[in-house]
Write a protein that holds these residues in place. Structure first.
Motif, PDB file in Angstrom:
ATOM      1  N   TRP A  42       0.825  -1.212   0.000  1.00 57.72           N
ATOM      2  CA  TRP A  42       0.000   0.000   0.000  1.00 57.72           C
ATOM      3  C   TRP A  42       0.855   1.255   0.000  1.00 57.72           C
ATOM      4  N   ARG A  43       1.872   1.306   0.867  1.00 57.25           N
ATOM      5  CA  ARG A  43       2.680   2.521   0.954  1.00 57.25           C
ATOM      6  C   ARG A  43       3.425   2.765  -0.361  1.00 57.25           C
ATOM      7  N   GLU A  44       3.896   1.688  -1.012  1.00 54.17           N
ATOM      8  CA  GLU A  44       4.640   1.839  -2.254  1.00 54.17           C
ATOM      9  C   GLU A  44       3.705   2.173  -3.417  1.00 54.17           C
ATOM     10  N   ILE A  82       4.061  12.098  22.333  1.00 53.78           N
ATOM     11  CA  ILE A  82       2.728  12.151  21.736  1.00 53.78           C
ATOM     12  C   ILE A  82       2.613  10.954  20.804  1.00 53.78           C
ATOM     13  N   ILE A  83       1.571  10.152  20.999  1.00 57.12           N
ATOM     14  CA  ILE A  83       1.390   8.929  20.219  1.00 57.12           C
ATOM     15  C   ILE A  83       0.159   9.081  19.338  1.00 57.12           C
ATOM     16  N   GLY A  84       0.324   8.859  18.033  1.00 54.66           N
ATOM     17  CA  GLY A  84      -0.795   8.933  17.108  1.00 54.66           C
ATOM     18  C   GLY A  84      -1.249   7.557  16.667  1.00 54.66           C
ATOM     19  N   LEU A  85      -1.576   7.415  15.385  1.00 51.46           N
ATOM     20  CA  LEU A  85      -2.073   6.149  14.862  1.00 51.46           C
ATOM     21  C   LEU A  85      -1.068   5.557  13.874  1.00 51.46           C
ATOM     22  N   ALA A  86      -0.925   6.183  12.715  1.00 50.98           N
ATOM     23  CA  ALA A  86      -0.032   5.707  11.658  1.00 50.98           C
ATOM     24  C   ALA A  86       0.137   6.847  10.665  1.00 50.98           C
ATOM     25  N   CYS A 112       3.891   2.292   9.077  1.00 52.55           N
ATOM     26  CA  CYS A 112       3.576   2.336   7.647  1.00 52.55           C
ATOM     27  C   CYS A 112       2.142   2.820   7.459  1.00 52.55           C
ATOM     28  N   ALA A 113       1.911   3.531   6.370  1.00 49.48           N
ATOM     29  CA  ALA A 113       0.554   3.982   6.069  1.00 49.48           C
ATOM     30  C   ALA A 113      -0.341   2.789   5.767  1.00 49.48           C
ATOM     31  N   PRO A 114      -1.469   2.652   6.475  1.00 55.02           N
ATOM     32  CA  PRO A 114      -2.397   1.537   6.214  1.00 55.02           C
ATOM     33  C   PRO A 114      -3.543   1.962   5.304  1.00 55.02           C
ATOM     34  N   PRO A 115      -4.065   1.037   4.508  1.00 51.82           N
ATOM     35  CA  PRO A 115      -5.257   1.360   3.713  1.00 51.82           C
ATOM     36  C   PRO A 115      -6.400   1.830   4.614  1.00 51.82           C
ATOM     37  N   ALA A 116      -7.069   2.905   4.193  1.00 54.48           N
ATOM     38  CA  ALA A 116      -8.210   3.465   4.925  1.00 54.48           C
ATOM     39  C   ALA A 116      -7.855   3.837   6.363  1.00 54.48           C
TER      40      ALA A 116
END
Length: 260
Positions: free
Chosen positions: A43-45, A77-81, A138-142
């Motif tokens: 997905w990221r690529e 500070i902790i986020g998601l992705a 890594c960026a996840p789908p949706a």
């Protein structure tokens, strides 16, 4: 009879590599080479190849995005992705997307960032006493990582918090995903999580102690500055500043009062 050696699999890389690093800088470099989750790698690529029209001239980072901020920060500070066309594009977490625009503006207003807008990883942005990181790099789908992807990525976050431990006093978890991801990590790294486990909410506050009861770590919940939360005013800029100010005050990071 000589024993056979097992070749490490890709999904083992985070746990093996994270255990070997001795500095936040080395951790960031190791994270950026990770290919442990096939769906996320694809997905990221793909996002980096297809691109959005507005960013067609960009060379996307398209790799795992490490944390950002000083290695001796008292506040995390902790986020998601990373976002597919935000951090996955710029190479810096919470940079180049609406969530990042809201977060860095709030940090700037409080005197915790050197500028109000983060555009790319070489834009000169500095954080003061704050480090930003995520449970999934890594960026996840949706924007929805699976439970397996979260757990595979967990060693990176656990090692990062271990390396921050000498100075870390408080954590602000932005969103329920960050909160729930953090609790087992904190337990595994030697912090005593209260029973029953504290529930997430905006402004939620839990105190954790080390095994000896000598140190306290404060965990504070805040709504994630997603575009949806901000547009529906589930989270306002003032609410975001307030929860970040609370974390910084507890962590003893100097803050300033933003203009009215």
């Amino acid at each position: 009879m000589r024993g056979s050696r097992t070749t490490p699999q890709a999904h083992d890389f985070p746990s093996v590599a994270a255990a070997r690093v001795d500095s936040v800088r080395d951790l960031d470099e190791a994270e950026a080479t990770c290919r442990a989750c096939p769906r996320l790698v694809a997905w990221r690529e793909e996002a980096g190849r297809v691109k959005r029209r507005a960013f067609r001239d960009w060379e996307y980072w398209a790799r795992p995005v490490p944390g950002f901020g000083p290695p001796d920060a008292p506040l995390a500070i902790i986020g998601l992705a990373p976002a597919a066309h935000g951090g996955n594009r710029t190479g810096r977490i919470f940079t180049g997307d609406p969530s990042g625009n809201a977060l860095y503006a709030a940090l700037y207003d409080l005197g915790l960032a050197s500028q109000p807008l983060a555009t790319h990883c070489d834009d000169g942005m500095e954080l003061y006493g704050v480090r930003i990181t995520v449970p999934v790099h890594c960026a996840p789908p949706a924007n929805r990582p699976t439970t397996t992807e979260r757990d595979t990525c967990r060693p990176w976050l656990a090692r990062e918090l271990e390396l921050l431990r000498p100075t870390l006093r408080a954590i602000v978890a932005l969103g329920g995903f960050a909160w729930q991801s953090l609790l087992p990590v904190l337990t595994a790294t030697g912090w005593q999580v209260p029973r029953p486990r504290p529930a997430f909410g905006h402004g939620a506050h839990a105190q954790l102690t080390d095994a000896q009861g000598e140190r306290v770590l404060h965990l504070i919940g805040g709504y994630h500055p997603s575009q949806r939360n901000m547009s529906t005013r589930t989270l306002t800029p003032a609410m975001l500043r307030d929860v970040l100010r609370r974390g910084a005050t507890i962590a003893e990071v100097p803050v300033r009062r933003p203009p009215a």
